[in-house]
Enzyme design. Structure first.
Site, PDB file in Angstrom:
ATOM      1  N   ASP A   1       0.139   5.083   1.077  1.00 57.59           N
ATOM      2  CA  ASP A   1       0.080   5.949   1.793  1.00 57.59           C
ATOM      3  C   ASP A   1      -0.121   5.432   3.353  1.00 57.59           C
ATOM      4  O   ASP A   1      -0.883   4.318   3.418  1.00 57.59           O
ATOM      5  CB  ASP A   1      -1.378   6.972   1.684  1.00 57.59           C
TER       6      ASP A   1
ATOM      7  N   ASP B   1       1.032  -1.033   0.072  1.00 55.46           N
ATOM      8  CA  ASP B   1       0.190   0.185   0.053  1.00 55.46           C
ATOM      9  C   ASP B   1       0.999   1.022  -0.100  1.00 55.46           C
ATOM     10  O   ASP B   1       1.963   1.105   0.333  1.00 55.46           O
ATOM     11  CB  ASP B   1      -0.868   0.025   1.300  1.00 55.46           C
TER      12      ASP B   1
ATOM     13  N   SER C   1      -5.054   5.437  -4.370  1.00 55.87           N
ATOM     14  CA  SER C   1      -5.020   6.693  -4.657  1.00 55.87           C
ATOM     15  C   SER C   1      -4.857   7.046  -6.119  1.00 55.87           C
ATOM     16  O   SER C   1      -3.873   6.332  -6.564  1.00 55.87           O
ATOM     17  CB  SER C   1      -3.847   7.326  -4.109  1.00 55.87           C
TER      18      SER C   1
ATOM     19  N   ASN D   1      -3.579   9.464  -7.391  1.00 55.00           N
ATOM     20  CA  ASN D   1      -2.225  10.389  -7.461  1.00 55.00           C
ATOM     21  C   ASN D   1      -1.119   9.301  -7.194  1.00 55.00           C
ATOM     22  O   ASN D   1      -0.052  10.125  -6.958  1.00 55.00           O
ATOM     23  CB  ASN D   1      -2.331  11.383  -6.290  1.00 55.00           C
TER      24      ASN D   1
ATOM     25  N   ARG E   1     -11.640   8.287  -2.604  1.00 58.74           N
ATOM     26  CA  ARG E   1     -11.841   9.706  -2.590  1.00 58.74           C
ATOM     27  C   ARG E   1     -13.115   9.943  -2.354  1.00 58.74           C
ATOM     28  O   ARG E   1     -13.773  10.774  -1.199  1.00 58.74           O
ATOM     29  CB  ARG E   1     -11.456  10.509  -3.789  1.00 58.74           C
TER      30      ARG E   1
END
Ligand code: B16
Ligand code: MG
Length: 216
Positions: free
Chosen positions: A10, A8, A116, A118, A49
């Site tokens: 973050d 993972d 994510s 990003n 999100r």
């Protein structure tokens, strides 16, 4: 036997959670939702999100249409991406580089399994891209953790069977997703004792017996 490890992003390899919190807090303040706190932010860990937006909106009492929600999520992401401009390799968590080098030497393939969108930007800014064999992220999936999709896509890209992959996670949703993907899991981070992973360590700087984990 483990042939690939899916990390993972973050909370495991990098720390961007404070930036996520700041960006959501800015949006919450603009919406007049002043009661959004760090405690609420914990529920946003590892989830998408749009699900994170619902955590913020649940603290207020206004209803929003789907189009409005999409606009709000985009607004938060713009704040977050602006904050990511300042991101550099200082955001890489303790023990990460040493672990990635050690695993590479042991012949282990390295994947990313992050919801994510990003992810490529964060890996580039933190100078981690070169350590990674395959990326599976929010751009590749339609269902976020605890659905196993992000890890199944990672195993597929690594060309490995699910049972030959180990997932490293810091969120409860991620550990559930790993189990659903028929992959073993290693939990790290502030909540590591509560994650119900197969192996638990405070962080990647801990004394982890990788040879034992890889053979089981
Ligand atoms: P984005 P991970 C997750 O990353 C974060 O933990 C979570 O807080 C965030 O909502 C999610 O990414 C989506 O991020 O808005 O950048 O697409 O833990 O799966 O690496
Ligand atoms: Mg995480």
């Amino acid at each position: 036997m483990i042939k690939g490890i899916i990390f993972d992003l973050d909370g495991v390899l990098v720390s961007t959670d404070e930036l996520h919190f700041k960006a959501w807090k800015k949006l919450a303040d603009e919406l007049g939702i002043l009661s959004f706190t760090k405690e609420d932010n914990k529920k946003q860990k590892g989830v998408s999100r749009m699900e994170s937006l619902e955590v913020v909106l649940s603290k207020g009492n206004k209803e929003y249409t789907t189009v409005e929600k999409e606009e709000l999520a985009e607004r938060k992401n713009n704040y977050y991406v602006e904050m990511l401009k300042e991101l550099n390799n200082q955001a890489v968590l303790p023990g990460v580089i040493e672990t990635l080098i050690k695993l590479k030497k042991l012949g282990i393939l390295i994947g990313i399994g992050s919801v994510s969108k990003n992810t490529p930007l964060i890996l580039e800014k933190t100078e981690l891209t070169g350590y990674i064999d395959q990326i599976s992220c929010g751009l590749d999936i339609t269902k976020s953790k605890p659905d196993p999709e992000v890890f199944l896509v990672a195993a597929n890209k690594l060309n490995l069977k699910n049972e030959n992959c180990l997932v490293v996670e810091d969120s409860a949703a991620g550990i559930v997703a790993a189990k659903a993907a028929n992959m073993k899991s290693l939990g790290v981070g502030p909540e590591y004792k509560l994650l119900r992973a197969d192996y638990s360590f405070a962080d990647l700087e801990s004394d982890i017996d990788w040879n034992f984990i890889l053979q089981n």
